[in-house]
Every structure is written in C-alpha cells, then in structure tokens.
Design an enzyme around this catalytic site. Structure first.
Site, PDB file in Angstrom:
ATOM      1  CE1 TYR A  54      74.908   8.620  23.446  1.00  0.00           C
ATOM      2  CE2 TYR A  54      73.467   6.853  22.786  1.00  0.00           C
ATOM      3  CZ  TYR A  54      73.997   7.873  23.562  1.00  0.00           C
ATOM      4  OH  TYR A  54      73.064   8.096  24.774  1.00  0.00           O
ATOM      5  CG  HIS A  84      70.787   6.789  33.951  1.00  0.00           C
ATOM      6  ND1 HIS A  84      72.172   7.251  34.006  1.00  0.00           N
ATOM      7  CD2 HIS A  84      70.368   6.999  32.884  1.00  0.00           C
ATOM      8  CE1 HIS A  84      72.171   7.738  32.789  1.00  0.00           C
ATOM      9  NE2 HIS A  84      71.205   7.688  32.097  1.00  0.00           N
ATOM     10  CG  ASN A 196      68.826   3.592  25.593  1.00  0.00           C
ATOM     11  OD1 ASN A 196      69.359   4.014  24.428  1.00  0.00           O
ATOM     12  ND2 ASN A 196      68.582   4.506  26.581  1.00  0.00           N
ATOM     13  CE1 TYR A 281      19.004   5.759  23.453  1.00  0.00           C
ATOM     14  CE2 TYR A 281      20.954   7.475  23.874  1.00  0.00           C
ATOM     15  CZ  TYR A 281      19.946   6.888  23.257  1.00  0.00           C
ATOM     16  OH  TYR A 281      19.221   7.730  22.269  1.00  0.00           O
ATOM     17  NE  ARG A 284      17.275   1.547  23.383  1.00  0.00           N
ATOM     18  CZ  ARG A 284      16.866   2.742  22.876  1.00  0.00           C
ATOM     19  NH1 ARG A 284      16.974   3.016  21.544  1.00  0.00           N
ATOM     20  NH2 ARG A 284      16.524   3.842  23.672  1.00  0.00           N
ATOM     21  CG  PHE A 329      65.423   5.690  22.888  1.00  0.00           C
ATOM     22  CD1 PHE A 329      64.586   6.586  22.945  1.00  0.00           C
ATOM     23  CD2 PHE A 329      66.722   5.395  22.249  1.00  0.00           C
ATOM     24  CE1 PHE A 329      65.445   7.965  22.241  1.00  0.00           C
ATOM     25  CE2 PHE A 329      67.204   6.645  21.580  1.00  0.00           C
ATOM     26  CZ  PHE A 329      66.671   7.652  21.787  1.00  0.00           C
ATOM     27  CD  GLU A 415      67.280  12.012  26.728  1.00  0.00           C
ATOM     28  OE1 GLU A 415      66.503  12.095  27.774  1.00  0.00           O
ATOM     29  OE2 GLU A 415      68.332  11.428  26.708  1.00  0.00           O
TER      30      GLU A 415
END
Length: 510
Positions: A54, A84, A196, A281, A284, A329, A415
């Site tokens: 792959y 990409h 990746n 608060y 404190r 990834f 994915e």
C-alpha cells in the site's frame, strides 16, 4: 541561530517550546540516520518487487487495490501531493508551521517511514534557511493524517505552491532558489510519508498548550493582585487546606499565590475586625480552579509530548522489515488533548472574569469606587472593559465545546471515523488570545484597586507587577480612549511579562 538537535523519541516539551517561540532551526540527531536509511532501502526493494504494498506501488485510500507500475512510482507520489493540496482559509502562523516541519522531522527520524535521508535534509535546510511553506489552515479532519495541510508543506519541497522567504510570500520554486535550495524529487512512498501524520494538529495543539500554561501562571499572578485589591483573605491559601486534598496543581497554585502576597501591608491591615466571613469563590477558590486547569494541561502535555515523538504515517516499516498498514495517522489522542486544553482555557477565563466583575462592583469590592474611577458618574472608568471580558469569556465557552466527538465519514467511507483534531487544536490560538485580554483587563482593574488602597502598600512582588503594567499603561483618572490600554495589557499578559515582574518562579509545565 544555533539549531535545536532533535532526538527521535526523546525530544522534550521544553525543546519544542523553544522551537516555537524562537523559530530556531532544527536538525535530527546524527544517530537517527542509520534507521532512516535502512527503512528507505526496504521501501526501495518493495517498490521494485511485484508484491502490492500500500502506498508504495498501489493507489491510495479506496484506490489501494490498483497496482502501479515501477516506472510510475515517482509520478504517483508527486500526483498524491498535488491532488491533496486542497487547503483553504488563512495560512498557518509561521512559527506554528515551522514547528510542524520540526515535528515531521521527528516522525521521519523514527526510522519507520521509509524516506531517503535527502527528504530529511530538505526539511532541515528549509528550516535553516527560513523557507516556510504557506499552508492554508483549514481542510484537515485529523485522520489518515492531516492530509491537506501537510500536502501544502510537501508541495513547497517540490517547488510547487507558495512559501515565505525573507519576509515575502512568493512561488515556492522562487523562494527555494532565493535561499540557494533546489526542489526535491520524491521516491517511492515519500509523498505518503510526508502527508500521513498528525503534525499539523499536534503543532497547533502544542502552540495552544504553551499559550495556555503561560496564561495559567499569569492568572495566578493577577488573581493575587486582585485579592489584595478587594482586601481578600489569604487564609484559604494555607498549605494544609491544599495538602488535605492532594491535587498537585492546587497545591502549587496556592504556594505561588502565598509567595506573591507575602508581606502585603494591605493584607495585614484587615486581619482583625474584618466583618466579612468569606470571600467569593472567584477569590477563595482560585487554587482549586486554576490549579485544576494546570493539572489538565499537564495531562494534555504528556499526550502531546508522546505524539510529537511518534511515527504517525502509513504504512510503517517495522523492525523485522515488514511493511504494515496501520492507523497511527488517526489524531484521536491529539483531539482529546486539544479539548482538554480548551476546557482549561475556558475555565481559567471564567473565574478571572468574575474577579473583574467583583472589582468594578461597589457593592462587592469592599469600598472601591464604582468601576474603579476616582470620579464616577462623569467617568465610566472600567465599566465597558468588564463587559468586553464577559463577551470574550462567553466566546471561549462556546469554543470549548468538544470537537473530538464530532466524526463524519470521508473518502468514500474508507475513512469512516475521524478525530477532528485539526480545528480542535486550531481554535486554541483564538481562545488564548481571548483569555489574555481577560487577564489583561483583570490586571488593569487589580492595579487600579491596589492604588486606591494607598497609603497601604501591596507586597513587593505584586508591586513589581503593578510597576511593569504602569510602565506602559498609566493609572486611569479621567476617561480616555481605552482600546490601546486593553491591547497593551493583553500583550503584557500573553508575553509573561507580568509574571516575570513579580520575581518569583511560577509553577513549571514539565
């Protein structure tokens, strides 16, 4: 500037923060080279073989079943990068982009990615020469790697896209040439190794972490000043209260605040005869709230330090020579860490805003004038500065909504679960900016309040804080154009200058 030497698997948060703050160059330790080259040789052998591997001699994602001829593997990697490059939005801040590049060096340096040393050397040279890819900040879902932003980084290495050099954005090929560098040609799997990974999400998360920790220590500092401004009690800071609970952040926060307030004449003036039994608060419980935020930030820091040193691309070359497809990834750890940081930022700002509201309200501030102006009515003083802090506090509450729980399928359902770590981490910068404004306004209010207590003086450390603030922002007498004052106070808060002015070392992140 001397390069930061990165040892894969052992690089510390301190080193990463120096890289981010100083934009220093970075290089892998020389001993990483043997592992990098051994993995590259294994990938080269796989690319020359007939067995489908792959991303080496196949397509990507849903196209992984398509075999690629050996002569086309270089073209495959270039096409991967260019296709990409689909990022949108404003570019990453330069310092964060450079940190991302350093993180990619660390990942490749683990010797499991299969890239040639030339790829490592190219990243090192770009960091050294100051060639920074222009990387659009939107487009990653934080799984299968931060694909789009890392592709823009890789494209600049090929001479495509844009890069910044010597303060100018220009075509990447031109920027490389001006720096005396030549584009690289990718070998088998190298494009995939570059895109990746979680380095985009992790760089943003680390930047958010570093800003958040500085904000937390600033919050402790200005809250001590606020305590004196409203003549609050230091009894809730007694050590045994905090040791009885046991949380480290709370214990450290109380100790730091005790040291800051030690020696205050204002405090000593109301130990006896004060009709108030307890403070609100926001005064404190400051150690309990910001101390808890510090503990959460440290948990996130441990996750991010591990991730910064991790091999997160796919497939990975394992120690037995096997090339195995996995899922490192997926940025789920980064997504969780970013959400934790966001919660800490939001809560630190929420309690700080209440201290601002306390100080401007004459019914709660123990005799301070309304809105901290010496002539109320004619003057509005810090009235609307407090409103601004309320707006920013509310904005941070909305931004703190968890991102990691919001998955959606992508890439033709291959994915099908993603982390959304990228925008989960990216929002942190905006939250830090908002918080620094809140803390800056608190510092303005607290300094003004302490000055109204004259002739009683605050402690020496806190007097140093007031002096540092007053070096750039004068006391508020008659109303004036306020926006520059808020901007200056926010800058002082975010830079750590107010903490430094106290002269007492604050708690450390790591």
């Amino acid at each position: 500037m001397t390069p930061e030497i990165l040892i894969p698997g052992q690089t510390t948060l301190d080193q990463l923060e120096r890289l981010w703050r100083t934009e220093a160059p970075a290089r892998l330790a020389p001993e990483a080279r043997a592992g990098v080259e051994a993995a590259a040789a294994r990938i080269a052998a796989a690319a020359a073989g007939d067995v489908p591997v792959y991303g080496v001699n196949t397509g990507f994602g849903k196209l992984a079943s398509l075999k690629i001829a050996a002569q086309d593997t270089a073209k495959l990697q270039k096409n991967l990068i260019l296709s990409h490059c689909c990022g949108v939005g404003d570019p990453m801040p330069r310092a964060t982009a450079r940190l991302m590049m350093a993180l990619k060096l660390l990942s490749l340096g683990r010797g499991a990615s299969g890239v040639r040393w030339e790829v490592v050397a190219m990243l090192e040279a770009m960091l050294d020469k100051g060639v920074t890819p222009v990387i659009p900040a939107q487009g990653s879902v934080g799984a299968s790697g931060d694909l789009a932003p890392l592709a823009h980084m890789a494209a600049a290495m090929l001479g495509a896209g844009e890069a910044e050099f010597a303060g100018q954005v220009k075509p990447a090929a031109e920027a490389l040439a001006d720096a005396g560098l030549s584009p690289i040609t990718l070998g088998p799997k190298e494009g995939l190794a570059l895109i990746n990974g979680t380095q985009f999400s992790t760089a943003y998360a680390l930047a958010g972490l570093f800003g958040a920790w500085r904000a937390a220590t600033t919050a402790l500092t200005v809250s001590a000043l606020s305590t004196d401004a409203i003549m609050g009690s230091t009894a809730p800071l007694r050590p045994e209260i905090h040791s009885l609970r046991g949380h480290v952040g709370q214990i450290e926060a109380a100790a730091f605040m005790r040291a800051l307030l030690d020696g205050s004449e204002i405090r000593e003036s109301h130990r006896e005869g004060d009709s108030r039994v307890q403070d609100p608060y926001c005064i404190r419980c400051q150690p309990q709230v910001t101390g808890a935020a510090m503990d959460i930030l440290r948990q996130a820091a441990r996750t991010l330090e591990i991730e910064a040193n991790a091999a997160t691309d796919n497939p990975l070359v394992l120690s037995d020579g096997a090339i195995v497809s996995g899922g490192n990834f997926h940025a789920e750890p980064v997504g969780f860490a970013a959400d934790m940081i966001a919660l800490a930022l939001s809560e630190t700002g929420a309690i700080a805003q209440r201290r601002v509201a306390l100080m401007v309200d004459p019914t709660l501030s123990f005799d301070l004038p309304p809105f901290l102006t010496p002539n109320p009515g004619l003057n509005s003083g810090l009235m609307i500065a407090e409103v601004t802090t309320a707006a920013l506090m509310s904005e941070n509450k909305h931004l703190a909504h968890p991102c990691v729980t919001d998955s959606t399928p992508t890439s033709a359902n291959q994915e099908d679960h993603v982390s959304m770590a990228a925008h989960g981490a990216r929002r942190l910068g905006r939250m830090v900016e908002n918080l620094n404004v809140i803390l800056g306004v608190e510092a303005l209010c607290a300094a003004q309040g302490v000055e109204f207590r004259a002739p009683l003086a605050t402690s020496a450390p806190l007097a140093g804080v007031v002096a540092r603030l007053r070096a750039e922002v004068p006391s508020l007498k008659d109303d004036r154009y306020m926006a520059p004052d808020l901007a200056t106070a926010a800058r002082l808060a975010g830079s750590g200058a107010l903490v430094e002015a106290a002269g007492i070392a604050p708690p450390a992140l790591a």
